[in-house]
Design a protein around this motif. Sequence first.
Motif, PDB file in Angstrom:
ATOM      1  N   THR A 166       0.833  -1.208   0.000  1.00  0.00           N
ATOM      2  CA  THR A 166       0.000   0.000   0.000  1.00  0.00           C
ATOM      3  C   THR A 166       0.861   1.249   0.000  1.00  0.00           C
ATOM      4  O   THR A 166       0.588   2.214  -0.728  1.00  0.00           O
ATOM      5  CB  THR A 166      -0.945  -0.016   1.213  1.00  0.00           C
ATOM      6  N   ARG A 167       1.906   1.253   0.815  1.00  0.00           N
ATOM      7  CA  ARG A 167       2.806   2.415   0.845  1.00  0.00           C
ATOM      8  C   ARG A 167       3.479   2.621  -0.506  1.00  0.00           C
ATOM      9  O   ARG A 167       3.768   3.758  -0.903  1.00  0.00           O
ATOM     10  CB  ARG A 167       3.860   2.238   1.939  1.00  0.00           C
ATOM     11  N   ILE A 193      -4.555  -7.424  -4.626  1.00  0.00           N
ATOM     12  CA  ILE A 193      -5.690  -8.246  -5.047  1.00  0.00           C
ATOM     13  C   ILE A 193      -5.928  -9.330  -4.019  1.00  0.00           C
ATOM     14  O   ILE A 193      -5.005 -10.062  -3.640  1.00  0.00           O
ATOM     15  CB  ILE A 193      -5.418  -8.869  -6.431  1.00  0.00           C
ATOM     16  N   LEU A 194      -7.166  -9.447  -3.555  1.00  0.00           N
ATOM     17  CA  LEU A 194      -7.561 -10.488  -2.610  1.00  0.00           C
ATOM     18  C   LEU A 194      -8.413 -11.509  -3.351  1.00  0.00           C
ATOM     19  O   LEU A 194      -9.348 -11.136  -4.073  1.00  0.00           O
ATOM     20  CB  LEU A 194      -8.373  -9.910  -1.456  1.00  0.00           C
ATOM     21  N   THR A 195      -8.108 -12.794  -3.187  1.00  0.00           N
ATOM     22  CA  THR A 195      -8.926 -13.821  -3.810  1.00  0.00           C
ATOM     23  C   THR A 195      -9.642 -14.658  -2.758  1.00  0.00           C
ATOM     24  O   THR A 195      -9.216 -14.736  -1.608  1.00  0.00           O
ATOM     25  CB  THR A 195      -8.104 -14.762  -4.713  1.00  0.00           C
ATOM     26  N   ARG A 196     -10.734 -15.264  -3.187  1.00  0.00           N
ATOM     27  CA  ARG A 196     -11.496 -16.183  -2.341  1.00  0.00           C
ATOM     28  C   ARG A 196     -12.175 -17.202  -3.240  1.00  0.00           C
ATOM     29  O   ARG A 196     -12.419 -16.939  -4.429  1.00  0.00           O
ATOM     30  CB  ARG A 196     -12.557 -15.428  -1.546  1.00  0.00           C
ATOM     31  N   VAL A 197     -12.470 -18.361  -2.690  1.00  0.00           N
ATOM     32  CA  VAL A 197     -13.267 -19.365  -3.397  1.00  0.00           C
ATOM     33  C   VAL A 197     -14.717 -19.154  -2.988  1.00  0.00           C
ATOM     34  O   VAL A 197     -15.035 -19.075  -1.800  1.00  0.00           O
ATOM     35  CB  VAL A 197     -12.804 -20.792  -3.041  1.00  0.00           C
ATOM     36  N   GLN A 198     -15.595 -19.076  -3.985  1.00  0.00           N
ATOM     37  CA  GLN A 198     -17.009 -18.858  -3.689  1.00  0.00           C
ATOM     38  C   GLN A 198     -17.855 -19.575  -4.741  1.00  0.00           C
ATOM     39  O   GLN A 198     -17.587 -19.467  -5.935  1.00  0.00           O
ATOM     40  CB  GLN A 198     -17.340 -17.369  -3.687  1.00  0.00           C
ATOM     41  N   PRO A 243     -11.375  -6.082   2.923  1.00  0.00           N
ATOM     42  CA  PRO A 243     -10.924  -5.408   1.698  1.00  0.00           C
ATOM     43  C   PRO A 243     -11.084  -3.892   1.795  1.00  0.00           C
ATOM     44  O   PRO A 243     -12.028  -3.379   2.394  1.00  0.00           O
ATOM     45  CB  PRO A 243     -11.844  -5.998   0.623  1.00  0.00           C
ATOM     46  N   ARG A 244     -10.156  -3.197   1.193  1.00  0.00           N
ATOM     47  CA  ARG A 244     -10.183  -1.745   1.139  1.00  0.00           C
ATOM     48  C   ARG A 244     -10.718  -1.286  -0.214  1.00  0.00           C
ATOM     49  O   ARG A 244     -10.713  -2.049  -1.183  1.00  0.00           O
ATOM     50  CB  ARG A 244      -8.775  -1.199   1.367  1.00  0.00           C
ATOM     51  N   ALA A 245     -11.145  -0.042  -0.273  1.00  0.00           N
ATOM     52  CA  ALA A 245     -11.771   0.476  -1.488  1.00  0.00           C
ATOM     53  C   ALA A 245     -10.848   0.390  -2.693  1.00  0.00           C
ATOM     54  O   ALA A 245     -11.301   0.188  -3.823  1.00  0.00           O
ATOM     55  CB  ALA A 245     -12.212   1.922  -1.257  1.00  0.00           C
ATOM     56  N   GLU A 246      -9.547   0.535  -2.459  1.00  0.00           N
ATOM     57  CA  GLU A 246      -8.598   0.538  -3.572  1.00  0.00           C
ATOM     58  C   GLU A 246      -8.088  -0.857  -3.921  1.00  0.00           C
ATOM     59  O   GLU A 246      -7.223  -1.004  -4.795  1.00  0.00           O
ATOM     60  CB  GLU A 246      -7.412   1.455  -3.251  1.00  0.00           C
ATOM     61  N   GLU A 247      -8.607  -1.887  -3.265  1.00  0.00           N
ATOM     62  CA  GLU A 247      -8.171  -3.265  -3.528  1.00  0.00           C
ATOM     63  C   GLU A 247      -9.218  -4.013  -4.355  1.00  0.00           C
ATOM     64  O   GLU A 247     -10.424  -3.791  -4.205  1.00  0.00           O
ATOM     65  CB  GLU A 247      -7.915  -3.995  -2.212  1.00  0.00           C
ATOM     66  N   LEU A 248      -8.729  -4.915  -5.186  1.00  0.00           N
ATOM     67  CA  LEU A 248      -9.612  -5.717  -6.028  1.00  0.00           C
ATOM     68  C   LEU A 248      -9.885  -7.052  -5.351  1.00  0.00           C
ATOM     69  O   LEU A 248      -8.951  -7.724  -4.896  1.00  0.00           O
ATOM     70  CB  LEU A 248      -8.952  -5.961  -7.394  1.00  0.00           C
ATOM     71  N   VAL A 249     -11.161  -7.435  -5.276  1.00  0.00           N
ATOM     72  CA  VAL A 249     -11.553  -8.742  -4.755  1.00  0.00           C
ATOM     73  C   VAL A 249     -11.951  -9.630  -5.931  1.00  0.00           C
ATOM     74  O   VAL A 249     -12.783  -9.238  -6.756  1.00  0.00           O
ATOM     75  CB  VAL A 249     -12.720  -8.629  -3.763  1.00  0.00           C
ATOM     76  N   LEU A 250     -11.352 -10.807  -5.997  1.00  0.00           N
ATOM     77  CA  LEU A 250     -11.584 -11.721  -7.101  1.00  0.00           C
ATOM     78  C   LEU A 250     -12.111 -13.043  -6.558  1.00  0.00           C
ATOM     79  O   LEU A 250     -11.467 -13.674  -5.718  1.00  0.00           O
ATOM     80  CB  LEU A 250     -10.277 -11.926  -7.871  1.00  0.00           C
ATOM     81  N   SER A 251     -13.282 -13.458  -7.011  1.00  0.00           N
ATOM     82  CA  SER A 251     -13.849 -14.758  -6.617  1.00  0.00           C
ATOM     83  C   SER A 251     -13.512 -15.797  -7.666  1.00  0.00           C
ATOM     84  O   SER A 251     -13.536 -15.516  -8.865  1.00  0.00           O
ATOM     85  CB  SER A 251     -15.365 -14.645  -6.452  1.00  0.00           C
TER      86      SER A 251
END
Length: 210
Positions: free
Chosen positions: A60-61, A67-72, A108-116
């Motif tokens: 972030t700095r 990017i954060l991923t998860r299984v869904q 998750p933060r607003a500037e981060e992408l969440v990918l399922s």
Amino acid sequence: MSDDLLVNYERAYGTRVGFGTRPALILIDFVQAYFEPGCDLYAGVEDALASALRVREAATRASIPVILTRVQYHPLALDGGRFFEKARPLRYFLEGSPMGAWPRGLEPRAEELVLSKQYPSAFFGTSLASTLTALGIDSVLLTGLTTSGCVRATCIDAMSHGFRTSVVGDACGDRHPGPHEANLFDMNAKYADVVTEAEAIEFLGSLEAP
């Protein structure tokens, strides 16, 4: 592992590819299931999450994509395919399950992408490769769970898509040290550079604006 085998691997696979110049950080499947003692997937990987959170702050700095991923899965697992059929604990990732929630500290933060995703690799059946390419990314730093499963699958696909790949070993975890260490060893030999948290943070610090 015998010294002879270590020497053999060093001779055959002792190449490092480096970090690249325009990296992204991927946090793979850090979800509540791995931190819940009553869940089949519990892995006791709090140290890995703590490490990943420190790398996240450094990213972030440095203003690089996170990017954060998860299984869904669909509530009826209509998109689960053979992976869902084979791996029974994936039932914890049906849409709406509390086991698929983010653990404390990783909201998750607003500037981060969440990918399922529905399969082990964060690249398979998702827009990740095209998204990274559109952003001009040339390399990825991988953290996450589990080392022998989704981290390894994502590592191989990252390399196969042409991204310089670094796996932050301290920020990855598994249910047993055997698969964890064996897969870090193999990824470092063939697909990626396995680096420490300190190395990753030092590199990200070098990208910060003066």
